[in-house]
Scaffold this motif. Structure first.
Motif, mmCIF file in Angstrom:
data_model
loop_
_atom_site.group_PDB
_atom_site.id
_atom_site.type_symbol
_atom_site.label_atom_id
_atom_site.label_comp_id
_atom_site.label_asym_id
_atom_site.label_seq_id
_atom_site.Cartn_x
_atom_site.Cartn_y
_atom_site.Cartn_z
ATOM 1 N N LEU A 184 0.827 -1.204 0.000
ATOM 2 C CA LEU A 184 0.000 0.000 0.000
ATOM 3 C C LEU A 184 0.864 1.258 0.000
ATOM 4 O O LEU A 184 0.617 2.199 -0.765
ATOM 5 C CB LEU A 184 -0.896 -0.021 1.239
ATOM 6 N N ALA A 185 1.886 1.265 0.840
ATOM 7 C CA ALA A 185 2.767 2.430 0.910
ATOM 8 C C ALA A 185 3.462 2.648 -0.432
ATOM 9 O O ALA A 185 3.473 3.761 -0.965
ATOM 10 C CB ALA A 185 3.802 2.232 2.017
ATOM 11 N N GLY A 186 4.012 1.575 -0.998
ATOM 12 C CA GLY A 186 4.721 1.690 -2.276
ATOM 13 C C GLY A 186 3.803 2.127 -3.384
ATOM 14 O O GLY A 186 4.111 3.047 -4.160
ATOM 15 N N VAL A 187 2.619 1.486 -3.466
ATOM 16 C CA VAL A 187 1.655 1.813 -4.516
ATOM 17 C C VAL A 187 1.231 3.277 -4.409
ATOM 18 O O VAL A 187 1.177 3.996 -5.403
ATOM 19 C CB VAL A 187 0.434 0.864 -4.421
ATOM 20 N N SER A 188 0.979 3.737 -3.168
ATOM 21 C CA SER A 188 0.554 5.124 -2.990
ATOM 22 C C SER A 188 1.620 6.094 -3.478
ATOM 23 O O SER A 188 1.341 7.014 -4.256
ATOM 24 C CB SER A 188 0.265 5.408 -1.516
ATOM 25 N N VAL A 189 2.849 5.881 -3.025
ATOM 26 C CA VAL A 189 3.933 6.802 -3.378
ATOM 27 C C VAL A 189 4.137 6.834 -4.887
ATOM 28 O O VAL A 189 4.171 7.903 -5.509
ATOM 29 C CB VAL A 189 5.248 6.396 -2.675
ATOM 30 N N VAL A 190 4.232 5.656 -5.496
ATOM 31 C CA VAL A 190 4.507 5.601 -6.934
ATOM 32 C C VAL A 190 3.351 6.193 -7.721
ATOM 33 O O VAL A 190 3.560 6.949 -8.674
ATOM 34 C CB VAL A 190 4.794 4.148 -7.377
ATOM 35 N N PHE A 191 2.138 5.890 -7.298
ATOM 36 C CA PHE A 191 0.981 6.403 -8.027
ATOM 37 C C PHE A 191 0.926 7.934 -7.969
ATOM 38 O O PHE A 191 0.786 8.598 -8.992
ATOM 39 C CB PHE A 191 -0.304 5.793 -7.461
ATOM 40 N N ILE A 192 1.082 8.487 -6.775
ATOM 41 C CA ILE A 192 1.036 9.953 -6.634
ATOM 42 C C ILE A 192 2.143 10.603 -7.452
ATOM 43 O O ILE A 192 1.921 11.571 -8.184
ATOM 44 C CB ILE A 192 1.213 10.378 -5.161
ATOM 45 N N MET A 193 3.359 10.057 -7.314
ATOM 46 C CA MET A 193 4.477 10.673 -8.021
ATOM 47 C C MET A 193 4.288 10.564 -9.535
ATOM 48 O O MET A 193 4.617 11.493 -10.272
ATOM 49 C CB MET A 193 5.792 10.030 -7.596
ATOM 50 N N SER A 194 3.745 9.434 -10.001
ATOM 51 C CA SER A 194 3.545 9.259 -11.436
ATOM 52 C C SER A 194 2.532 10.255 -11.983
ATOM 53 O O SER A 194 2.701 10.790 -13.076
ATOM 54 C CB SER A 194 3.055 7.840 -11.753
ATOM 55 N N LEU A 195 1.473 10.493 -11.208
ATOM 56 C CA LEU A 195 0.447 11.438 -11.667
ATOM 57 C C LEU A 195 1.025 12.825 -11.895
ATOM 58 O O LEU A 195 0.642 13.527 -12.819
ATOM 59 C CB LEU A 195 -0.677 11.540 -10.627
ATOM 60 N N GLY A 196 1.932 13.244 -11.035
ATOM 61 C CA GLY A 196 2.418 14.616 -11.096
ATOM 62 C C GLY A 196 3.797 14.769 -11.698
ATOM 63 O O GLY A 196 4.392 15.836 -11.613
ATOM 64 N N PHE A 197 4.310 13.710 -12.319
ATOM 65 C CA PHE A 197 5.669 13.777 -12.842
ATOM 66 C C PHE A 197 5.747 14.673 -14.074
ATOM 67 O O PHE A 197 4.925 14.576 -14.969
ATOM 68 C CB PHE A 197 6.140 12.369 -13.195
#
Lengths: 293, 272
Positions: A212-225
């Motif tokens: 969950l932690a990994g998915v959240s971080v990667v997902f958020i960062m990917s959206l705003g990259f």
């Protein structure tokens, strides 16, 4: 300060101690408020007040078919990146928890290396690898797939971003897996579960907090990259961050960019809330189980 | 080999050796993690004037170009200066905040979340927001503007790093110092700071690396008069095909790899 010398008699009392040190927070809080939250508040305000008061900027975004398509493309790309990163990182993180201390240090440094080596250097490297006549095109044509130029496509952005995001998935996964008691697997085995079954039904649920932690971080960062899509992507297949960048850079349209940015933030939060709602039962039961184990 | 890892540990290692499938996967992932970045090193020794990999002829040309170009050197100097100042500011703010947070009973989580927010929110939104306000305050394209923005972005790293150090620190030491008559500031200087020094130093290094690598905010704050190295690199791809970026990238990769080992080394020292 001098009055402190009389403090020892008042040992173990949280109250006075708290009052004495909390002022140390003020400088950091002030800087973050003035140079981070204030700008965010300003751009949010402008999105509702320029050129006229109301939700005009938001209606403009939501009513624009192109913008909607950009948004959906961004969401889809971020989901693909997150899924791919999870699939690639999970076995690697799992392996990190099995090996000895020295090997783990090496595997950790391998993860940290791209984490700290220049983002621009890596994006440049991907630019070179993905360009026309680059290594990827040549390698693919060697196995019979001709004419694949990743540069300037969403696929190219996705491939590069998976690599950029890998450390952000590996590290939380690994730290969550390290706290899993492996004797639970043996217990499952002694109760008759075969190893893959024990792994799927005992280990994987226990690792959910890390997932969950990994998915959240990667997902958020990917959206705003911004950098990778701006360098490796194309305006025709733009992602949200690119559009926000263009609005400000070319048009100085802070209100429009603010509206789009706010929508991006809201979408991020909604997806995260759903994600944690879905995974919460798993996560909490896993945590409870780990505590008991 | 006969150092401290005990015999039981060695036995455990043997017991849990990886299967071949997992082993292969680890090697592949390690390759994916590291290899793409290393592409820049052979490229930096290429002789051609395009982004050609692998290069056909070899030369030191792009290094010579880098070290004689006023623009590249200015960008490097700006990056170093912004990085050192931003990291120093972030470290002072972060250490103070971490000490206060460590003693807080209520509201610690919320305050921490607020200070960590710059690391979590989408970079482009942060960049555009800061740019908008800095335009009004005439901070864009100034050293002060870069330093403030980068300090805010580096703060979460200092906070995390110092808090980790403080977690292993026993507050009873302070009481011991106080009972021996040390004033509070002396205790901070002679007892607390030496204990958390490795965490403070790693925090500084992380904050510097963050600033040195930061490009989204810098892209918006830059002006022709002042730009940082990542911005110059970005432009050398987008605006002109300038292979000097390969030399710059290689230097950074080597430099940051060395920096990466500093905290790892300090942590080992701290443990032993």
């Amino acid at each position: 300060m001098t009055a402190v010398a009389t403090r020892p008699p008042a040992t173990g009392q949280a109250g006075p101690e708290k009052r004495r040190t909390s002022w140390l927070l003020l400088p950091a809080a002030a800087v973050v408020l003035v140079f981070f939250f204030y700008p965010l508040a300003v751009i949010l305000w402008r999105s509702f007040s320029e050129p006229s008061f109301g939700v005009g900027n938001y209606l403009a975004v939501l009513g624009d078919e192109v913008q909607i398509r950009v948004m959906l493309r961004t969401l889809r790309t971020a989901l693909i990146i997150t899924a791919a990163t999870l699939v690639i990182a999970y076995p690697y993180a799992y392996a990190m928890t099995l090996v000895g201390r020295r090997a783990r240090t090496v595997l950790t440094l391998l993860v940290l290396m791209p984490f700290w080596t220049s983002l621009m250097a890596r994006n440049f490297a991907w630019y070179v690898l993905e360009q026309r006549g680059g290594v990827i095109e040549k390698a693919l044509s060697a196995i019979g797939i001709d004419g694949v130029v990743l540069l300037g496509s969403v696929a190219g952005v996705t491939v590069a971003m998976v690599q950029v995001m890998l450390p952000f998935m590996v590290l939380p996964l690994q730290s969550s897996m390290l706290s899993i008691d492996r004797s639970l697997l043996h217990a499952a085995g002694s109760l008759g579960a075969r190893r893959p079954v024990a792994f799927l039904r005992v280990y994987v649920p226990l690792s959910m907090p890390g997932v969950l932690a990994g998915v959240s971080v990667v997902f958020i960062m990917s959206l705003g990259f911004y950098i990778t899509p701006a360098l490796l992507g194309t305006p025709q297949q733009a992602l949200v961050a690119q559009v926000i960048g263009t609005q400000v850079n070319d048009l100085l349209d802070f209100a429009g960019a603010g509206a789009l940015g706010t929508i991006l933030l809201v979408v991020t939060l909604v997806v995260l809330a759903v994600l944690s709602r879905v995974a919460a039962p798993l996560g909490t039961s896993a945590a409870g189980g780990a505590d008991r184990g | 080999m006969a150092d401290n890892p005990s015999i039981s540990k060695a036995a455990a290692v043997r017991q849990r050796s990886l299967g071949w499938g997992l082993r292969l996967w680890v090697v592949l992932v390690a390759f994916v993690l590291v290899a793409p970045t290393l592409v820049v090193i052979p490229m930096s020794f290429g002789a051609g004037s395009t982004f050609e990999f692998p290069p056909k002829d070899w030369s030191w040309h792009w290094y010579a170009e880098f070290f004689t170009s006023k623009q590249w050197l200015a960008a490097l100097a700006n990056s170093v200066q912004v990085g050192v100042l931003a990291a120093a500011l972030a470290t002072v703010l972060g250490v103070a905040a971490a000490l206060a947070l460590d003693r807080m009973r209520r509201g610690r989580g919320v305050v921490r979340q607020l200070l960590m927010a710059p690391m979590i929110l989408p970079g482009i939104v942060v960049a555009v927001a800061i740019y908008g306000v800095f335009l009004r305050w005439q901070l864009n394209g100034t050293m002060l503007g870069f330093v403030l923005a980068h300090a805010v972005l580096g703060l979460p790293f200092v906070l995390t790093s110092v808090q980790t150090s403080l977690a292993g620190y026993d507050p009873i030491m302070e009481k011991a110092a106080a009972s021996l008559g040390a004033p509070r500031f002396t205790t901070l200087r002679k007892v607390v700071l030496p204990i958390i020094a490795p965490g403070v130093l790693s925090g500084f290094v992380f904050a510097f690396a963050t600033s040195f690598d930061e490009v989204v905010v810098a892209l918006f704050l830059q002006t022709p008069a002042i730009k940082t190295l990542p911005v110059k690199m970005y432009e050398s791809i987008v605006l002109e095909i300038d292979p000097t970026i390969a030399a710059a990238s290689s230097l950074i990769v080597v430099f940051t790899t060395i920096l990466l080992f500093v905290p790892a080394f300090l942590r080992r020292k701290e443990q032993s």
